[in-house]
Design a protein around this motif. Structure first.
Motif, short mmCIF file in Angstrom:
data_model
loop_
_atom_site.label_atom_id
_atom_site.label_comp_id
_atom_site.label_asym_id
_atom_site.label_seq_id
_atom_site.Cartn_x
_atom_site.Cartn_y
_atom_site.Cartn_z
N THR A 43 0.84 -1.20 0.00
CA THR A 43 0.00 0.00 0.00
C THR A 43 0.87 1.25 0.00
O THR A 43 2.02 1.22 0.46
N PRO A 44 0.36 2.38 -0.48
CA PRO A 44 1.14 3.62 -0.46
C PRO A 44 1.52 4.00 0.97
O PRO A 44 0.76 3.79 1.92
N LEU A 45 2.71 4.58 1.13
CA LEU A 45 3.23 4.92 2.45
C LEU A 45 2.92 6.35 2.87
O LEU A 45 3.16 6.73 4.00
N GLY A 46 2.41 7.15 1.96
CA GLY A 46 2.06 8.52 2.30
C GLY A 46 2.51 9.47 1.21
O GLY A 46 3.02 9.09 0.16
N GLU A 47 2.35 10.77 1.48
CA GLU A 47 2.64 11.79 0.48
C GLU A 47 4.12 11.91 0.15
O GLU A 47 4.48 12.34 -0.93
N GLY A 48 4.99 11.55 1.07
CA GLY A 48 6.42 11.69 0.86
C GLY A 48 7.06 10.53 0.12
O GLY A 48 8.27 10.45 0.02
N TRP A 49 6.24 9.62 -0.41
CA TRP A 49 6.76 8.43 -1.08
C TRP A 49 6.17 8.31 -2.48
O TRP A 49 5.00 8.63 -2.70
N VAL A 50 6.99 7.85 -3.44
CA VAL A 50 6.52 7.58 -4.80
C VAL A 50 6.85 6.14 -5.15
O VAL A 50 7.86 5.60 -4.70
N ARG A 51 5.98 5.52 -5.93
CA ARG A 51 6.21 4.13 -6.33
C ARG A 51 7.40 4.08 -7.29
O ARG A 51 7.44 4.80 -8.28
N SER A 52 8.34 3.20 -7.00
CA SER A 52 9.57 3.11 -7.76
C SER A 52 9.57 1.92 -8.71
O SER A 52 9.79 2.08 -9.91
N ASN A 53 9.34 0.72 -8.20
CA ASN A 53 9.36 -0.50 -9.00
C ASN A 53 8.25 -1.44 -8.54
O ASN A 53 7.71 -1.30 -7.46
N GLY A 54 7.99 -2.46 -9.34
CA GLY A 54 7.03 -3.46 -8.93
C GLY A 54 6.15 -3.85 -10.09
O GLY A 54 6.29 -3.33 -11.20
N PRO A 55 5.30 -4.78 -9.88
CA PRO A 55 4.92 -5.46 -8.64
C PRO A 55 5.84 -6.65 -8.33
O PRO A 55 6.49 -7.20 -9.21
N TYR A 56 5.85 -7.02 -7.04
CA TYR A 56 6.64 -8.15 -6.54
C TYR A 56 5.73 -9.11 -5.80
O TYR A 56 4.67 -8.73 -5.29
N ARG A 57 6.17 -10.39 -5.69
CA ARG A 57 5.40 -11.42 -4.99
C ARG A 57 5.70 -11.47 -3.50
O ARG A 57 4.92 -12.02 -2.74
N ASP A 58 6.84 -10.95 -3.07
CA ASP A 58 7.27 -11.11 -1.67
C ASP A 58 7.46 -9.76 -0.99
O ASP A 58 7.57 -8.72 -1.64
N ALA A 59 7.51 -9.78 0.35
CA ALA A 59 7.60 -8.56 1.15
C ALA A 59 8.99 -7.95 1.13
O ALA A 59 9.19 -6.86 1.68
#
Length: 68
Positions: free
Chosen positions: A43-59
């Protein structure tokens, strides 16, 4: 009474079938706008974060999901 029993059985069957088809949420790598640090989350972490890579199967964001 028979109709109520049939409806309850049908609802239970739908719940079992739908839960067996559920898949885990994909994980994404998120980059901090402030420090550039990376985090892995479904899930998004908040306003200070942007999605970089993905999707992935593991944590750990190590196993990418390969699209078919």
């Amino acid at each position: 009474m028979q109709i109520l029993r049939s409806a309850a059985l049908g609802a239970a069957l739908v719940a079992v079938v739908s839960s067996s088809l559920a898949a885990p949420a994909p994980y994404y790598q998120w980059r901090s706008k402030l420090t550039g640090a990376l985090a892995c989350s479904p899930t998004p972490l908040g306003e200070g974060w942007v999605r970089s890579n993905g999707p992935y199967r593991d944590a750990r964001c190590e196993k990418p999901i390969v699209a078919k």
